[in-house]
Scaffold this motif. Structure first.
Motif, PDB file in Angstrom:
ATOM      1  N   GLY A 180      -7.225  20.535  11.294  1.00 40.11           N
ATOM      2  CA  GLY A 180      -8.294  19.545  11.298  1.00 40.11           C
ATOM      3  C   GLY A 180      -7.952  18.289  12.053  1.00 40.11           C
ATOM      4  O   GLY A 180      -8.693  17.315  11.987  1.00 40.11           O
ATOM      5  N   ALA A 181      -6.844  18.295  12.800  1.00 42.21           N
ATOM      6  CA  ALA A 181      -6.401  17.078  13.475  1.00 42.21           C
ATOM      7  C   ALA A 181      -7.474  16.531  14.416  1.00 42.21           C
ATOM      8  O   ALA A 181      -7.644  15.320  14.545  1.00 42.21           O
ATOM      9  CB  ALA A 181      -5.106  17.343  14.243  1.00 42.21           C
ATOM     10  N   ALA A 182      -8.211  17.434  15.066  1.00 40.53           N
ATOM     11  CA  ALA A 182      -9.237  16.982  15.995  1.00 40.53           C
ATOM     12  C   ALA A 182     -10.370  16.247  15.282  1.00 40.53           C
ATOM     13  O   ALA A 182     -11.089  15.464  15.891  1.00 40.53           O
ATOM     14  CB  ALA A 182      -9.790  18.182  16.765  1.00 40.53           C
ATOM     15  N   ASP A 183     -10.546  16.532  13.992  1.00 42.56           N
ATOM     16  CA  ASP A 183     -11.601  15.892  13.205  1.00 42.56           C
ATOM     17  C   ASP A 183     -11.115  14.631  12.515  1.00 42.56           C
ATOM     18  O   ASP A 183     -11.882  13.992  11.796  1.00 42.56           O
ATOM     19  CB  ASP A 183     -12.135  16.857  12.139  1.00 42.56           C
ATOM     20  N   SER A 184      -9.851  14.264  12.689  1.00 43.32           N
ATOM     21  CA  SER A 184      -9.264  13.144  11.969  1.00 43.32           C
ATOM     22  C   SER A 184      -8.904  12.025  12.938  1.00 43.32           C
ATOM     23  O   SER A 184      -8.118  12.241  13.861  1.00 43.32           O
ATOM     24  CB  SER A 184      -8.004  13.595  11.214  1.00 43.32           C
ATOM     25  N   PRO A 185      -9.464  10.829  12.755  1.00 43.19           N
ATOM     26  CA  PRO A 185      -9.069   9.698  13.596  1.00 43.19           C
ATOM     27  C   PRO A 185      -7.589   9.370  13.414  1.00 43.19           C
ATOM     28  O   PRO A 185      -6.950   9.828  12.457  1.00 43.19           O
ATOM     29  CB  PRO A 185      -9.958   8.557  13.085  1.00 43.19           C
ATOM     30  N   GLU A 186      -7.075   8.557  14.314  1.00 41.30           N
ATOM     31  CA  GLU A 186      -5.686   8.127  14.205  1.00 41.30           C
ATOM     32  C   GLU A 186      -5.501   7.287  12.941  1.00 41.30           C
ATOM     33  O   GLU A 186      -6.411   6.568  12.521  1.00 41.30           O
ATOM     34  CB  GLU A 186      -5.297   7.297  15.428  1.00 41.30           C
ATOM     35  N   PRO A 187      -4.330   7.362  12.311  1.00 40.70           N
ATOM     36  CA  PRO A 187      -4.071   6.505  11.149  1.00 40.70           C
ATOM     37  C   PRO A 187      -4.033   5.046  11.566  1.00 40.70           C
ATOM     38  O   PRO A 187      -3.814   4.722  12.742  1.00 40.70           O
ATOM     39  CB  PRO A 187      -2.698   6.981  10.665  1.00 40.70           C
ATOM     40  N   VAL A 188      -4.262   4.174  10.600  1.00 39.77           N
ATOM     41  CA  VAL A 188      -4.197   2.748  10.881  1.00 39.77           C
ATOM     42  C   VAL A 188      -3.169   2.100   9.969  1.00 39.77           C
ATOM     43  O   VAL A 188      -2.935   2.556   8.844  1.00 39.77           O
ATOM     44  CB  VAL A 188      -5.563   2.055  10.701  1.00 39.77           C
ATOM     45  N   LEU A 189      -2.544   1.048  10.471  1.00 37.71           N
ATOM     46  CA  LEU A 189      -1.597   0.250   9.708  1.00 37.71           C
ATOM     47  C   LEU A 189      -2.141  -1.164   9.582  1.00 37.71           C
ATOM     48  O   LEU A 189      -2.515  -1.777  10.589  1.00 37.71           O
ATOM     49  CB  LEU A 189      -0.230   0.222  10.393  1.00 37.71           C
ATOM     50  N   LEU A 190      -2.215  -1.667   8.354  1.00 36.37           N
ATOM     51  CA  LEU A 190      -2.691  -3.013   8.100  1.00 36.37           C
ATOM     52  C   LEU A 190      -1.717  -3.702   7.153  1.00 36.37           C
ATOM     53  O   LEU A 190      -1.029  -3.046   6.368  1.00 36.37           O
ATOM     54  CB  LEU A 190      -4.072  -3.003   7.432  1.00 36.37           C
ATOM     55  N   THR A 191      -1.682  -5.025   7.224  1.00 37.88           N
ATOM     56  CA  THR A 191      -0.973  -5.742   6.174  1.00 37.88           C
ATOM     57  C   THR A 191      -1.833  -5.703   4.909  1.00 37.88           C
ATOM     58  O   THR A 191      -3.054  -5.502   4.978  1.00 37.88           O
ATOM     59  CB  THR A 191      -0.719  -7.207   6.559  1.00 37.88           C
ATOM     60  N   GLN A 192      -1.218  -5.902   3.765  1.00 39.83           N
ATOM     61  CA  GLN A 192      -2.004  -5.948   2.531  1.00 39.83           C
ATOM     62  C   GLN A 192      -3.027  -7.089   2.589  1.00 39.83           C
ATOM     63  O   GLN A 192      -4.135  -6.956   2.058  1.00 39.83           O
ATOM     64  CB  GLN A 192      -1.094  -6.122   1.316  1.00 39.83           C
ATOM     65  N   ARG A 193      -2.658  -8.175   3.234  1.00 34.80           N
ATOM     66  CA  ARG A 193      -3.582  -9.293   3.376  1.00 34.80           C
ATOM     67  C   ARG A 193      -4.855  -8.842   4.095  1.00 34.80           C
ATOM     68  O   ARG A 193      -5.972  -9.151   3.663  1.00 34.80           O
ATOM     69  CB  ARG A 193      -2.881 -10.412   4.153  1.00 34.80           C
ATOM     70  N   GLU A 194      -4.704  -8.075   5.183  1.00 32.03           N
ATOM     71  CA  GLU A 194      -5.851  -7.577   5.935  1.00 32.03           C
ATOM     72  C   GLU A 194      -6.630  -6.538   5.135  1.00 32.03           C
ATOM     73  O   GLU A 194      -7.868  -6.542   5.113  1.00 32.03           O
ATOM     74  CB  GLU A 194      -5.377  -6.971   7.262  1.00 32.03           C
ATOM     75  N   ALA A 195      -5.896  -5.633   4.487  1.00 30.62           N
ATOM     76  CA  ALA A 195      -6.549  -4.551   3.752  1.00 30.62           C
ATOM     77  C   ALA A 195      -7.385  -5.090   2.594  1.00 30.62           C
ATOM     78  O   ALA A 195      -8.539  -4.691   2.395  1.00 30.62           O
ATOM     79  CB  ALA A 195      -5.501  -3.569   3.238  1.00 30.62           C
ATOM     80  N   LEU A 196      -6.822  -5.997   1.820  1.00 25.75           N
ATOM     81  CA  LEU A 196      -7.551  -6.521   0.666  1.00 25.75           C
ATOM     82  C   LEU A 196      -8.725  -7.395   1.094  1.00 25.75           C
ATOM     83  O   LEU A 196      -9.763  -7.422   0.422  1.00 25.75           O
ATOM     84  CB  LEU A 196      -6.605  -7.290  -0.249  1.00 25.75           C
ATOM     85  N   THR A 233      -2.164 -11.624  -1.679  1.00 28.88           N
ATOM     86  CA  THR A 233      -2.284 -11.713  -0.225  1.00 28.88           C
ATOM     87  C   THR A 233      -1.323 -12.724   0.399  1.00 28.88           C
ATOM     88  O   THR A 233      -1.447 -13.033   1.587  1.00 28.88           O
ATOM     89  CB  THR A 233      -3.734 -12.102   0.152  1.00 28.88           C
ATOM     90  N   ALA A 234      -0.376 -13.211  -0.363  1.00 33.61           N
ATOM     91  CA  ALA A 234       0.503 -14.288   0.106  1.00 33.61           C
ATOM     92  C   ALA A 234       1.403 -13.847   1.257  1.00 33.61           C
ATOM     93  O   ALA A 234       1.995 -12.755   1.228  1.00 33.61           O
ATOM     94  CB  ALA A 234       1.364 -14.795  -1.047  1.00 33.61           C
ATOM     95  N   ARG A 235       1.515 -14.697   2.265  1.00 34.21           N
ATOM     96  CA  ARG A 235       2.477 -14.463   3.342  1.00 34.21           C
ATOM     97  C   ARG A 235       3.889 -14.631   2.783  1.00 34.21           C
ATOM     98  O   ARG A 235       4.150 -15.507   1.972  1.00 34.21           O
ATOM     99  CB  ARG A 235       2.253 -15.452   4.478  1.00 34.21           C
ATOM    100  N   GLY A 236       4.783 -13.770   3.228  1.00 30.99           N
ATOM    101  CA  GLY A 236       6.144 -13.803   2.721  1.00 30.99           C
ATOM    102  C   GLY A 236       6.285 -13.118   1.379  1.00 30.99           C
ATOM    103  O   GLY A 236       7.374 -13.101   0.808  1.00 30.99           O
ATOM    104  N   GLY A 237       5.198 -12.548   0.866  1.00 29.87           N
ATOM    105  CA  GLY A 237       5.219 -11.863  -0.422  1.00 29.87           C
ATOM    106  C   GLY A 237       4.415 -10.577  -0.347  1.00 29.87           C
ATOM    107  O   GLY A 237       4.497  -9.820   0.632  1.00 29.87           O
ATOM    108  N   LEU A 238       3.585 -10.342  -1.378  1.00 32.60           N
ATOM    109  CA  LEU A 238       2.832  -9.096  -1.448  1.00 32.60           C
ATOM    110  C   LEU A 238       1.877  -8.925  -0.273  1.00 32.60           C
ATOM    111  O   LEU A 238       1.577  -7.794   0.127  1.00 32.60           O
ATOM    112  CB  LEU A 238       2.049  -9.035  -2.763  1.00 32.60           C
ATOM    113  N   GLY A 239       1.401 -10.016   0.281  1.00 29.90           N
ATOM    114  CA  GLY A 239       0.472  -9.923   1.399  1.00 29.90           C
ATOM    115  C   GLY A 239       1.065  -9.314   2.647  1.00 29.90           C
ATOM    116  O   GLY A 239       0.327  -8.848   3.527  1.00 29.90           O
ATOM    117  N   ASP A 240       2.397  -9.294   2.747  1.00 30.24           N
ATOM    118  CA  ASP A 240       3.062  -8.719   3.916  1.00 30.24           C
ATOM    119  C   ASP A 240       3.338  -7.225   3.774  1.00 30.24           C
ATOM    120  O   ASP A 240       3.835  -6.599   4.722  1.00 30.24           O
ATOM    121  CB  ASP A 240       4.381  -9.442   4.189  1.00 30.24           C
ATOM    122  N   PHE A 241       3.059  -6.652   2.600  1.00 32.43           N
ATOM    123  CA  PHE A 241       3.196  -5.204   2.458  1.00 32.43           C
ATOM    124  C   PHE A 241       2.343  -4.524   3.523  1.00 32.43           C
ATOM    125  O   PHE A 241       1.328  -5.066   3.970  1.00 32.43           O
ATOM    126  CB  PHE A 241       2.721  -4.754   1.079  1.00 32.43           C
TER     127      PHE A 241
END
Length: 320
Positions: free
Chosen positions: A246-262, A298-306
């Motif tokens: 199913g790779a052709a049906d699946s977009p590329e994975p994305v990487l976000l910081t927790q700050r961006e994701a939340l 979402t703090a920088r230098g903490g959980l937000g940088d996950f």
């Protein structure tokens, strides 16, 4: 590391009581806002899947199922009725756990929905290498030089952590993540962890221990959590390969910081308007407390940088 964490007297098997929450604080324990955000992500996945009759929610490294419990509580009743929650954990099932939650030792295969792994990959055991040899650590913390690395580990290091000095061989994490992603027939797999990317690997690695809320030496005797940051880009590449035909049906994975994701999932640390303090003081206090919890998440230098790795499987989009 495997024995220290998951053996008969391993840290995660015998933690008991509050479990890992008694030793360190994760986003799940920091605020119910986190479970609310995951609930909104599950609702997005549900819509993207066309609202299937059965919507699977798989929590890998579930601890005491705190996240699953919070997500179920945050979902609309109609959606919650279709959700089949799975807690993937090696420890024994906690007493009094919601009967809807299946307690399993590994992710079930053929699921459709959301697979979520919060701070799981950092506890997948790995090997440490230095200058082409394994680093061995005794139960007293003493280090000695081990054998020469085999080809598979050398190949991984050449691609993902080149150069001399100490490195943490993340091949076992890649394989674990790929196996987890492969259990999804359709949906989204998300891994959240403290992590690093190529070009910014820590010169002397990140292996450490935690016990009772404090960082301690990473002694593999079962008395503490033994953990290391995750080479998340390597996991992303392995997970992309695991989507199979199913790779052709699946977009590329994305990487976000927790700050961006939340932020994308509606979690904001913005201070509530002062006018609310006069109009509804109680509501203002609640909003202020919520903003404080969001700020911690979402703090920088903490959980937000996950880092959040979002890996779609036969899904039209990788992220809301």
């Amino acid at each position: 590391m495997e024995t220290a964490l998951y053996g008969p007297d391993g840290f995660y098997v015998r933690a008991g009581g509050a479990g890992p929450a008694g030793h360190f604080r994760t986003s799940v324990h920091a605020s119910p806002l986190y479970a609310g955000a995951v609930a909104r992500l599950l609702l997005w996945v549900d819509e993207a899947l066309g609202r299937p009759d059965r919507l699977d929610l798989v929590d890998v490294g579930a601890g005491r199922a705190e996240l699953l419990t919070g997500v179920l509580a945050a979902l609309p009743a109609g959606v919650a009725a279709r959700v089949r929650p799975y807690a993937v954990e090696r420890a024994a099932r906690p007493e009094g756990l919601d009967g809807r939650i299946a307690w399993v030792p590994e992710p079930p295969s053929g699921t459709t929905g959301l697979l979520f792994a919060n701070e799981w990959l950092d506890n997948v055991p790995l090997d440490v290498a230095e200058d082409g040899r394994y680093v061995l650590v005794g139960e007293d913390g003493t280090e000695t030089a081990g054998g020469v690395l085999p080809e598979a580990d050398r190949v991984w290091l050449d691609r993902w952590w080149p150069g001399q000095g100490r490195a943490e061989i993340g091949r076992s994490r890649d394989e674990a993540w790929a196996a987890a992603v492969a259990t999804l027939s359709r949906g989204l797999a998300v891994a959240v962890d403290y992590a690093h990317l190529a070009g910014a690997r820590p010169e002397w690695g990140t292996l450490t221990g935690f016990r009772g809320g404090r960082e301690v030496p990473a002694v593999p005797d079962g008395s503490c959590d033994v953990t290391a940051h995750v080479a998340m880009d390597a996991c992303a590449a392995a997970g992309a390969c695991a989507t199979g035909d199913g790779a052709a049906d699946s977009p590329e994975p994305v990487l976000l910081t927790q700050r961006e994701a939340l932020a994308a999932l509606g979690v904001s640390g913005a201070r509530p308007p002062l006018a609310l303090a006069s109009a509804d003081p109680a509501a203002y206090v609640r909003a202020l407390a919520s903003a404080g919890e969001a700020a911690e998440l979402t703090a920088r230098g903490g959980l937000g940088d996950f880092l959040w790795l979002a890996q779609p499987v036969r899904l039209a989009a990788p992220w809301p």
